[in-house]
Design a protein around this motif. Structure first.
Motif, PDB file in Angstrom:
ATOM      1  N   LEU A  87      20.231  38.949  15.111  1.00 60.87           N
ATOM      2  CA  LEU A  87      18.995  38.604  15.812  1.00 60.87           C
ATOM      3  C   LEU A  87      19.092  38.893  17.308  1.00 60.87           C
ATOM      4  O   LEU A  87      18.160  39.420  17.914  1.00 60.87           O
ATOM      5  CB  LEU A  87      18.674  37.128  15.577  1.00 60.87           C
ATOM      6  CG  LEU A  87      18.125  36.768  14.193  1.00 60.87           C
ATOM      7  CD1 LEU A  87      18.325  35.288  13.906  1.00 60.87           C
ATOM      8  CD2 LEU A  87      16.656  37.141  14.075  1.00 60.87           C
ATOM      9  N   ALA A 106      15.312  40.434  18.276  1.00 63.48           N
ATOM     10  CA  ALA A 106      14.271  39.878  17.412  1.00 63.48           C
ATOM     11  C   ALA A 106      13.910  38.431  17.737  1.00 63.48           C
ATOM     12  O   ALA A 106      12.919  37.912  17.223  1.00 63.48           O
ATOM     13  CB  ALA A 106      14.697  39.981  15.946  1.00 63.48           C
ATOM     14  N   LEU A 107      14.690  37.779  18.588  1.00 67.10           N
ATOM     15  CA  LEU A 107      14.369  36.395  18.950  1.00 67.10           C
ATOM     16  C   LEU A 107      13.454  36.284  20.159  1.00 67.10           C
ATOM     17  O   LEU A 107      13.071  35.182  20.547  1.00 67.10           O
ATOM     18  CB  LEU A 107      15.665  35.616  19.230  1.00 67.10           C
ATOM     19  CG  LEU A 107      16.497  35.214  18.014  1.00 67.10           C
ATOM     20  CD1 LEU A 107      17.761  34.493  18.458  1.00 67.10           C
ATOM     21  CD2 LEU A 107      15.702  34.341  17.050  1.00 67.10           C
ATOM     22  N   LYS A 108      13.095  37.405  20.745  1.00 65.50           N
ATOM     23  CA  LYS A 108      12.234  37.372  21.924  1.00 65.50           C
ATOM     24  C   LYS A 108      10.884  36.736  21.581  1.00 65.50           C
ATOM     25  O   LYS A 108      10.253  37.085  20.588  1.00 65.50           O
ATOM     26  CB  LYS A 108      12.022  38.779  22.468  1.00 65.50           C
ATOM     27  CG  LYS A 108      13.279  39.393  23.079  1.00 65.50           C
ATOM     28  CD  LYS A 108      13.018  40.806  23.568  1.00 65.50           C
ATOM     29  CE  LYS A 108      14.282  41.433  24.157  1.00 65.50           C
ATOM     30  NZ  LYS A 108      14.048  42.849  24.576  1.00 65.50           N
ATOM     31  N   VAL A 158      10.188  33.509  20.806  1.00 68.76           N
ATOM     32  CA  VAL A 158      10.102  32.349  19.909  1.00 68.76           C
ATOM     33  C   VAL A 158       9.524  31.163  20.665  1.00 68.76           C
ATOM     34  O   VAL A 158       9.815  30.962  21.852  1.00 68.76           O
ATOM     35  CB  VAL A 158      11.478  31.974  19.305  1.00 68.76           C
ATOM     36  CG1 VAL A 158      11.989  33.063  18.396  1.00 68.76           C
ATOM     37  CG2 VAL A 158      12.481  31.638  20.372  1.00 68.76           C
ATOM     38  N   ASP A 175       8.526  31.821  10.568  1.00 67.87           N
ATOM     39  CA  ASP A 175       8.641  32.777  11.672  1.00 67.87           C
ATOM     40  C   ASP A 175      10.077  33.285  11.807  1.00 67.87           C
ATOM     41  O   ASP A 175      10.306  34.481  12.033  1.00 67.87           O
ATOM     42  CB  ASP A 175       8.189  32.115  12.976  1.00 67.87           C
ATOM     43  CG  ASP A 175       8.339  33.048  14.165  1.00 67.87           C
ATOM     44  OD1 ASP A 175       7.493  33.957  14.314  1.00 67.87           O
ATOM     45  OD2 ASP A 175       9.320  32.898  14.931  1.00 67.87           O
ATOM     46  N   TYR A 190      10.757  35.982   9.236  1.00 72.46           N
ATOM     47  CA  TYR A 190      10.180  37.264   9.659  1.00 72.46           C
ATOM     48  C   TYR A 190      11.114  37.968  10.650  1.00 72.46           C
ATOM     49  O   TYR A 190      11.332  39.187  10.575  1.00 72.46           O
ATOM     50  CB  TYR A 190       8.824  37.049  10.339  1.00 72.46           C
ATOM     51  CG  TYR A 190       7.690  36.617   9.435  1.00 72.46           C
ATOM     52  CD1 TYR A 190       7.615  37.046   8.110  1.00 72.46           C
ATOM     53  CD2 TYR A 190       6.668  35.799   9.932  1.00 72.46           C
ATOM     54  CE1 TYR A 190       6.553  36.660   7.293  1.00 72.46           C
ATOM     55  CE2 TYR A 190       5.600  35.407   9.126  1.00 72.46           C
ATOM     56  CZ  TYR A 190       5.553  35.835   7.802  1.00 72.46           C
ATOM     57  OH  TYR A 190       4.510  35.452   6.999  1.00 72.46           O
ATOM     58  N   ARG A 191      11.649  37.207  11.576  1.00 74.87           N
ATOM     59  CA  ARG A 191      12.529  37.777  12.591  1.00 74.87           C
ATOM     60  C   ARG A 191      13.865  38.228  11.972  1.00 74.87           C
ATOM     61  O   ARG A 191      14.447  39.238  12.395  1.00 74.87           O
ATOM     62  CB  ARG A 191      12.744  36.766  13.717  1.00 74.87           C
ATOM     63  CG  ARG A 191      11.461  36.488  14.508  1.00 74.87           C
ATOM     64  CD  ARG A 191      11.641  35.322  15.491  1.00 74.87           C
ATOM     65  NE  ARG A 191      10.364  34.960  16.096  1.00 74.87           N
ATOM     66  CZ  ARG A 191       9.868  35.505  17.202  1.00 74.87           C
ATOM     67  NH1 ARG A 191      10.546  36.464  17.836  1.00 74.87           N
ATOM     68  NH2 ARG A 191       8.699  35.114  17.684  1.00 74.87           N
ATOM     69  N   ALA A 250      13.219  41.582  10.464  1.00 76.12           N
ATOM     70  CA  ALA A 250      13.122  42.602  11.511  1.00 76.12           C
ATOM     71  C   ALA A 250      14.504  42.959  12.052  1.00 76.12           C
ATOM     72  O   ALA A 250      14.813  44.138  12.301  1.00 76.12           O
ATOM     73  CB  ALA A 250      12.217  42.105  12.637  1.00 76.12           C
ATOM     74  N   SER A 251      15.368  41.960  12.218  1.00 76.60           N
ATOM     75  CA  SER A 251      16.708  42.222  12.735  1.00 76.60           C
ATOM     76  C   SER A 251      17.540  43.004  11.724  1.00 76.60           C
ATOM     77  O   SER A 251      18.350  43.864  12.097  1.00 76.60           O
ATOM     78  CB  SER A 251      17.413  40.912  13.097  1.00 76.60           C
ATOM     79  OG  SER A 251      17.793  40.184  11.946  1.00 76.60           O
TER      80      SER A 251
END
Length: 329
Positions: A57, A62-64, A66, A242, A245-246, A249-250
């Protein structure tokens, strides 16, 4: 193993070893990350194993953005993750299917909400280069070390059955990876049953040989599981969705940048670069939703454990899953 290699391996094991937390310990030892703390009071307590979810992540970005807080807890293996879920020391956690089912059959109440599908090859039975064991057929009368109830234990039983052997035909030594490797090194155990990155390190640095691997015998499933309390909290449930989802994406990003992330993974876990690259690239991983096939395979795993009396009686796995989460929007 040379003194230099033993020192490096010991350092790796020290990096990978962190005791599981109970509720009080979790409160003291959490590592926090959040992008916008003012937006929400929702806090997710997430149990990880080093170099896995958090590493991917953060490397992928991908954590940007939150809008909830994440407290991270790192564990050395699945068993302490399962225990932390059981005592509600964490909200969600990352653990293999076999130990997850083993824990739930023995009083755990967590529910799997997403599945990380990986190539099961690196879950393997390994022997030193000069071992007389040349294949799985040679395991009769030998001793093997692994974590009880782990994916390694599952694989060992599967391999024995495949070879027409019974558990009584070998000697089981239930030890964590660090102690198991040392037991093989000092000659008190014949074979080590473990997973990556231990497998990759043993192959590349110690020239161990794989005499049996998980393909065709083990699902390769790793679950993201949550406590019922967290899943019933609607604010946390939205945050968990959420987070999934991240995660997806990661995973897509790291698969597309496997060489790059493999090097980063090596740094995070304290591995030689070539070991980190091999261990990550051969995962061939994908985060997917829980579906009927996943539940069916999990029931087969639980039934296999019941057959070998690791689970005392038939365990219906259907209540161990929550199919209400997606991995893509």
């Amino acid at each position: 193993m040379t003194k230099k290699k033993l020192a490096l391996f010991t350092a790796l094991l020290s990096t990978l070893t962190l005791l599981g937390c109970n509720k009080q310990e979790a409160a003291k030892n959490a590592d926090s990350s959040q992008a916008s703390p003012a937006k929400s009071e929702v806090v997710l307590k997430i149990g990880d194993q080093k170099g896995n979810m958090r590493a991917q992540l953060e490397a992928s970005g991908a954590l940007k953005g939150v809008d909830y807080k994440i407290n991270w807890y790192e564990f050395p293996a699945a068993a302490p993750v399962a225990e932390a879920l059981k005592v509600e020391g964490i909200d969600i956690g990352y653990l293999g299917d076999a130990p997850f089912l083993f824990a739930n059959a023995n009083g755990g109440t967590a529910k799997a909400i997403a599945v990380y599908k990986t190539d099961p090859y690196p879950t393997a039975i390994l022997v030193p280069e000069n071992s007389p064991i040349k294949s799985a057929k040679d395991l009769k009368g030998k001793s093997l070390t692994m974590n009880k109830g782990s994916i390694s234990h599952l694989l060992t039983l599967k391999v024995l059955e495949q070879q027409g052997l019974k558990p009584e035909d070998v000697t089981f030594k239930f030890l964590p990876p660090a102690d198991g490797k040392l037991a093989v090194e000092n000659g008190s155990v014949d074979a080590w049953v473990v997973w990556d990155p231990y497998t990759a390190y043993a192959e590349l640095k110690d020239h161990y040989r794989i005499v049996a691997n998980g393909r065709g015998l083990y699902s390769g499933y790793i679950f993201l599981a949550g406590t019922q309390k967290a899943l019933d909290d609607q604010q946390k449930r939205v945050a968990i969705q959420d987070f999934i989802y991240r995660l997806k994406a990661s995973q897509i990003w790291t698969n597309e940048h496997a060489e790059e992330f493999g090097k980063e993974y090596a740094k995070i876990v304290g591995l030689p670069e070539d070991v980190g690259i091999l261990a990550f690239k051969r995962r061939n991983s994908s985060w997917d939703p829980i579906d009927a096939d996943v539940i069916k395979t999990s029931q087969e795993t639980a039934d296999f454990y019941t057959k070998y009396q690791l689970i005392n009686k038939h365990f219906d796995v259907s209540n161990s899953f929550d199919q209400g989460f997606k991995v893509t929007k």
